[in-house]
Design a protein around this motif. Structure first.
Motif, PDB file in Angstrom:
ATOM      1  N   GLU A 162       0.854  -1.197   0.000  1.00  0.00           N
ATOM      2  CA  GLU A 162       0.000   0.000   0.000  1.00  0.00           C
ATOM      3  C   GLU A 162       0.886   1.242   0.000  1.00  0.00           C
ATOM      4  OE1 GLU A 162      -3.337   0.554  -0.097  1.00  0.00           O
ATOM      5  OE2 GLU A 162      -3.805  -1.582  -0.219  1.00  0.00           O
ATOM      6  N   GLU A 208      -0.252  -7.466  -4.857  1.00  0.00           N
ATOM      7  CA  GLU A 208      -0.769  -6.333  -5.605  1.00  0.00           C
ATOM      8  C   GLU A 208      -0.166  -5.064  -5.021  1.00  0.00           C
ATOM      9  OE1 GLU A 208      -5.040  -6.533  -5.392  1.00  0.00           O
ATOM     10  OE2 GLU A 208      -5.120  -7.939  -7.083  1.00  0.00           O
ATOM     11  N   TRP A 245      -0.960  -1.026  -4.592  1.00  0.00           N
ATOM     12  CA  TRP A 245      -2.019  -0.014  -4.656  1.00  0.00           C
ATOM     13  C   TRP A 245      -1.472   1.328  -4.213  1.00  0.00           C
ATOM     14  CZ3 TRP A 245      -7.003  -0.794  -6.367  1.00  0.00           C
ATOM     15  CH2 TRP A 245      -7.355  -2.119  -6.617  1.00  0.00           C
ATOM     16  N   CYS A 246      -2.050   2.394  -4.735  1.00  0.00           N
ATOM     17  CA  CYS A 246      -1.654   3.751  -4.357  1.00  0.00           C
ATOM     18  C   CYS A 246      -2.895   4.575  -4.053  1.00  0.00           C
ATOM     19  CB  CYS A 246      -0.864   4.408  -5.484  1.00  0.00           C
ATOM     20  SG  CYS A 246      -0.363   6.106  -5.115  1.00  0.00           S
ATOM     21  N   TRP A 303       5.830  -7.197  -6.381  1.00  0.00           N
ATOM     22  CA  TRP A 303       5.297  -7.956  -7.510  1.00  0.00           C
ATOM     23  C   TRP A 303       5.937  -9.345  -7.594  1.00  0.00           C
ATOM     24  CZ3 TRP A 303       5.861  -2.744 -10.179  1.00  0.00           C
ATOM     25  CH2 TRP A 303       4.638  -2.060 -10.185  1.00  0.00           C
ATOM     26  N   ARG A 316      -7.983   5.857  -4.891  1.00  0.00           N
ATOM     27  CA  ARG A 316      -7.114   4.677  -4.726  1.00  0.00           C
ATOM     28  C   ARG A 316      -7.010   3.973  -6.071  1.00  0.00           C
ATOM     29  NH1 ARG A 316      -7.800  -0.839  -2.656  1.00  0.00           N
ATOM     30  NH2 ARG A 316      -5.876  -1.460  -1.580  1.00  0.00           N
ATOM     31  N   TYR A 317      -5.764   3.685  -6.466  1.00  0.00           N
ATOM     32  CA  TYR A 317      -5.489   3.133  -7.785  1.00  0.00           C
ATOM     33  C   TYR A 317      -4.569   1.923  -7.688  1.00  0.00           C
ATOM     34  CZ  TYR A 317      -7.074   7.814  -8.900  1.00  0.00           C
ATOM     35  OH  TYR A 317      -7.816   8.974  -8.970  1.00  0.00           O
ATOM     36  N   LYS A 318      -4.872   0.918  -8.486  1.00  0.00           N
ATOM     37  CA  LYS A 318      -3.979  -0.224  -8.595  1.00  0.00           C
ATOM     38  C   LYS A 318      -2.816   0.164  -9.509  1.00  0.00           C
ATOM     39  CE  LYS A 318      -3.891  -5.153  -9.482  1.00  0.00           C
ATOM     40  NZ  LYS A 318      -4.676  -6.341  -9.842  1.00  0.00           N
TER      41      LYS A 318
END
Length: 155
Positions: free
Chosen positions: A2, A142, A144-145, A137, A61-63
């Motif tokens: 995160e 995953e 996320w940002c 990775w 929030r973005y992947k």
């Protein structure tokens, strides 16, 4: 993993942020002007406010994924599904003219005479961030940002 980008200060053309990985400060970020966009807005609302290549991405929030950037001739971390924006990356750079909507990294910053911010030691900051993303990775995590506003009055 995160990542949290807290936007903490604004200049006439720049937005300074603090970047945290899993709650630990990693580096500073430099973005274009924050025009108050957020991920709950409609595309029409965003496009009425956004100035192409001169506007921060909406808070939200973005992947993150990876994508080859023809401009940088390398693979970069890519924020996916940013409404109203395309090809938003984390990358190195020092001044807002180099952002074009992307997030620049720096180990420190300077405040210029005109009140704008300038990222320093950008490449080492980016390389450290990239190594940590790549490790996540490699562990099949995953990445996320989240992007938030938390402006500090005296920054």
């Amino acid at each position: 993993m995160e990542i949290l980008v807290k936007r903490v200060a604004q200049g006439p053309n720049t937005t300074l942020g603090h970047l945290y990985i899993d709650g630990v400060f990693e580096c500073y970020t430099l973005e274009d002007t924050d025009r108050g966009l957020h991920s709950k807005m409609t595309l029409a609302e965003l496009l009425r406010i956004k100035l192409h290549s001169w506007t921060c991405i909406p808070t939200g929030r973005y992947k993150l994924g990876k994508r080859y950037s023809p401009a940088f001739k390398r693979i970069l971390p890519w924020l996916l599904s940013v409404l109203g924006f395309e090809y938003i990356y984390f990358h190195s750079g020092n001044k807002h003219e180099e952002t074009k909507g992307c997030l620049l990294t720096g180990t420190d910053f300077k405040k210029l005479k005109n009140g704008d911010f300038y990222a320093t030691d950008s490449r080492p900051a980016f390389n450290s961030l990239w190594e940590k993303m790549e490790a996540a990775w490699a562990r099949n995590e995953e990445v996320w940002c989240a992007v938030e506003r938390e402006y500090i009055p005296s920054a």
